[in-house]
Enzyme design. Structure first.
Site, PDB file in Angstrom:
ATOM      1  N   ASN A 185       0.841  -1.189   0.000  1.00 29.50           N
ATOM      2  CA  ASN A 185       0.000   0.000   0.000  1.00 29.50           C
ATOM      3  C   ASN A 185       0.879   1.243   0.000  1.00 29.50           C
ATOM      4  O   ASN A 185       1.438   1.632   1.029  1.00 29.50           O
ATOM      5  CB  ASN A 185      -0.922  -0.009   1.219  1.00 29.50           C
ATOM      6  CG  ASN A 185      -1.980  -1.085   1.124  1.00 29.50           C
ATOM      7  OD1 ASN A 185      -2.959  -0.958   0.411  1.00 29.50           O
ATOM      8  ND2 ASN A 185      -1.757  -2.191   1.849  1.00 29.50           N
ATOM      9  N   GLU A 186       1.009   1.852  -1.157  1.00 28.91           N
ATOM     10  CA  GLU A 186       1.858   3.014  -1.332  1.00 28.91           C
ATOM     11  C   GLU A 186       1.191   4.262  -0.740  1.00 28.91           C
ATOM     12  O   GLU A 186      -0.018   4.276  -0.486  1.00 28.91           O
ATOM     13  CB  GLU A 186       2.134   3.242  -2.825  1.00 28.91           C
ATOM     14  CG  GLU A 186       2.951   2.142  -3.478  1.00 28.91           C
ATOM     15  CD  GLU A 186       4.408   2.163  -3.057  1.00 28.91           C
ATOM     16  OE1 GLU A 186       4.955   3.264  -2.861  1.00 28.91           O
ATOM     17  OE2 GLU A 186       4.987   1.069  -2.900  1.00 28.91           O
ATOM     18  N   PRO A 187       1.979   5.329  -0.478  1.00 28.29           N
ATOM     19  CA  PRO A 187       1.381   6.591  -0.040  1.00 28.29           C
ATOM     20  C   PRO A 187       0.239   7.019  -0.957  1.00 28.29           C
ATOM     21  O   PRO A 187       0.353   6.923  -2.184  1.00 28.29           O
ATOM     22  CB  PRO A 187       2.561   7.570  -0.125  1.00 28.29           C
ATOM     23  CG  PRO A 187       3.760   6.716   0.135  1.00 28.29           C
ATOM     24  CD  PRO A 187       3.449   5.402  -0.528  1.00 28.29           C
ATOM     25  N   SER A 199       9.841   1.767  -2.853  1.00 29.72           N
ATOM     26  CA  SER A 199       9.441   0.392  -2.541  1.00 29.72           C
ATOM     27  C   SER A 199      10.109  -0.600  -3.481  1.00 29.72           C
ATOM     28  O   SER A 199      10.505  -1.702  -3.070  1.00 29.72           O
ATOM     29  CB  SER A 199       7.921   0.249  -2.630  1.00 29.72           C
ATOM     30  OG  SER A 199       7.273   1.072  -1.685  1.00 29.72           O
TER      31      SER A 199
END
Length: 663
Positions: free
Chosen positions: A183-185, A202
């Site tokens: 879950n990226e920013p 990531s």
């Protein structure tokens, strides 16, 4: 033999009561700035054991009730220690995983048929293949699914989770961008299992975690934030100083979608588990006077005053009683009687860390100097993890030691061969082949044969291929040559330049072998030969590839063995820790600071530039786009600027050191 002494370095600085409160009341007091329940441990091993205790209890309770124990598991270095502890408990017949159901937190997408990169493979390699879990109880997202079926695949995964009654526990690590799972920013707190584009930060972490040169796919199928938060209990682990900044934001700042891990603040049973390195920027560790009464040590007072100076923009000697009272430091006024007395005390302490004589000034009163005046000259060993860390970290100090007539040895602990680009080998091979043609009419068959072999290897080399032994040997020779050139520039005799080639490094891959007694004995042999009065060792344990930590552990273990053996030379030896391209010592911990003039800083840059293979083409520059010499100069100038702003002295640059006292 103690092979992990570096993990205890931080213990010399942090009182136990700040990270291990005795009662719930004490915990509630010191953790008042923290918005997630956070447990801090002296070492990664202790933290991992704590998490394993919780998992073991859950598994056994489910077994007693005849139920499945359902786990969402992430991958990566943050979780490896927990998996190792769980495996140990299985192997000692303390724990069975027969009733455990595993859901892999994310999978790369799209995967190619012949790809070795799969998140589930990493989870199996580090955990599942070593326990008695049933194969049918392992679930993962399908990274091979056709694009038009991705949404259905993700929906089906959610249904599978629900069919087992949801997660009993989610065990996750955290990335440097604050991501959990993939879950990226920007990820929403309501997000469910879905496809997501992998960010650059990531991606680099995943490449390091996979220990491969194969390209990571552009996307990932990942459990969403809401999916992870649906677990009854969530554990998030982080180890080491490189995670300290992000963990402070996650634990103490408000939750936000720019920092996905911060959403754990909304969970009723979320637990953050850290070692002291990862916790070092939490308020109770770095600014404990803001949350509790303190036993004021000299270092803590220094830390408080430096913090106060930076907060209100004043030098030390201009701080007033009002400044102390308005910023939670009234205890110091009671202790010292006035701001003036405290100011003078800390000003003098910091002033005494500054020395132009890192080896000690002969025939001088050394009462307030960091180093002894005798013996003079001193025998000195500078241990350098890679063949350039010495000049990057303390190039100015090395030149000063040599110029002041100390007997300086430099020990390069690893070959550094995997950090040399293929183009460097090609350039040297062209030279060797041309030399052979010009001066021997190509009669040297070894050169001719090897040149053709290596040229053919590079022509057919795939991105995921590892170098041959011959190529690694040549890359090691390139780095040796650069190191010798830099030492010659710094007037260090070549018979004082030692290449230890510690075996743990020579895997030929990004992933290194475990550091063992064999590595330690190589270091110990050099110590016994030189019998140094000073040792300089890397304290830069935030090196993202872990080589610095292993090298430092080898040196500290060798010193530990010599101490146990009662070595006479060690009784008259001091050990100084430097930091390099990745971080700097906090000023409250600096015990020796060596100023550099503009000319000396330029000379340091020149010695770094002798390592040509590590300039623009170096493979492991990390996320910092600055070159190594730029990082070093910026760091050294920043240290000098801090001393200047505190009203101490104004220099062009400064190199900082902390003394290590054998445990």
């Amino acid at each position: 033999m103690r092979l992990n002494l570096s993990s205890q370095i931080v213990l010399n600085k942090v009182p136990v009561e700040f990270y291990k409160p005795k009662t719930t009341v004490e915990y509630s007091e010191i953790s008042r700035m923290e918005k997630i329940h956070t447990d801090i441990f002296a070492s990664m091993a202790e933290g991992a054991s704590h998490v394993a205790d919780g998992i073991e209890a859950g598994i056994k309770a489910a077994q007693h009730e005849g139920k499945f124990y359902v786990m969402a598991l992430g991958t990566g270095s943050s979780l490896s220690a927990v998996y190792e502890e769980l495996i140990r408990r299985y192997q000692t017949k303390r724990l069975s995983f027969r009733n455990v159901v595993i859901f892999n937190a994310y999978e790369y997408y799209p995967l190619q048929k012949n790809s070795s990169i799969r998140s589930i493979n990493q989870l199996k390699e580090h955990f599942l293949d070593h326990i008695d879990i049933e194969e049918q109880n392992i679930f993962t997202l399908d990274g091979f699914v056709a694009q038009e079926s991705v949404q259905d695949c993700c929906r089906l995964y959610e249904q599978h989770i629900k069919s087992f009654g949801g997660f009993d526990i989610a065990l996750i690590g955290i990335g440097r961008s604050g991501n959990i799972a993939a879950n990226e920013p920007g990820s929403s707190i309501q997000s469910m299992t879905r496809i997501i584009l992998i960010g650059n930060i990531s991606r680099k972490e995943m490449e390091a975690s996979e220990k491969t040169k194969e390209t990571i796919p552009p996307c990932s199928l990942t459990m969403g934030i809401a999916t992870l938060l649906s677990a009854k209990t969530v554990y998030l682990t982080a180890w080491g100083e490189e995670k300290a900044e992000i963990m402070q934001k996650v634990v103490e700042n408000s939750f936000t979608d720019t920092l996905p891990a911060s959403f754990l603040q909304t969970h009723p049973d979320a637990h953050v588990v850290l070692d002291l390195g990862a916790a070092c920027q939490l308020t109770r560790i770095v600014h404990p006077w803001l949350v509790t009464s303190c036993q004021w040590t000299d270092k803590m007072i220094r830390s408080a005053l430096v913090w106060l100076c930076q907060k209100i923009g004043k030098p030390i000697l201009k701080l007033t009683n009002k400044d102390y009272n308005e910023n939670g430091l009234s205890e110091l006024l009671a202790l010292y009687g006035s701001a003036y007395n405290a100011n003078i005390k800390i000003f003098n302490d910091l002033q005494h860390t500054i020395t132009g004589w890192p080896g000690g000034k002969p025939n001088a009163d050394d009462t307030y100097r960091p180093e002894r005046s005798t013996p003079y000259p001193k025998r000195v060993i500078v241990f350098s993890p890679h063949p350039d860390d010495d000049v990057i970290s303390m190039g100015g100090t090395i030149r000063r030691l040599v110029q002041q007539n100390h007997d300086v040895h430099v020990a390069y602990e690893t070959s550094g061969n995997i950090a040399v680009g293929d183009e460097e080998v090609t350039r040297f091979m062209h030279f060797i082949n041309g030399f052979n043609q010009l001066f021997t009419d190509s009669k040297d068959s070894v050169i001719t044969t090897k040149y053709k072999e290596i040229k053919s290897f590079f022509a057919n080399k795939k991105e995921s291929d590892f170098d041959t032994k011959d190529v690694l040997t040549i890359k090691g020779l390139i780095r040796r040559g650069e190191a010798r050139t830099a030492c010659t520039y710094n007037q260090i005799p070549l018979d004082h330049v030692h290449f230890l080639d510690l075996p743990f490094y020579e895997s030929g891959k990004i992933e290194k072998l475990p550091m063992t007694e064999k590595d330690v004995e190589i270091v110990r042999a050099l110590l016994q030969k030189v019998k140094p009065h000073q040792i300089y060792v890397a304290g830069d344990l935030a090196d993202p590839h872990g080589t610095h930590k292993k090298c430092t552990d080898a040196v500290l273990a060798a010193i530990d063995l010599e101490k146990e053996a009662g070595a006479e030379w060690l009784k008259d030896c001091r050990i100084w820790m430097y930091r390099g391209a990745w971080a700097e010592w906090e000023i409250e911990n600096i015990e020796m600071c060596v100023p550099l003039s503009p000319e000396e800083l330029r000379a340091k840059r020149n010695s770094i530039l002798k390592h040509q293979s590590q300039m623009e083409s170096a493979p492991f520059l990390g996320n910092d786009e600055r070159l190594f010499w730029q990082r070093a100069e910026d760091r050294n100038r920043a240290t000098a600027k801090l001393y200047d702003h505190l009203g101490l002295a104004c220099y062009e640059a400064m190199e900082a050191f902390v003394e290590y006292k054998p445990l």
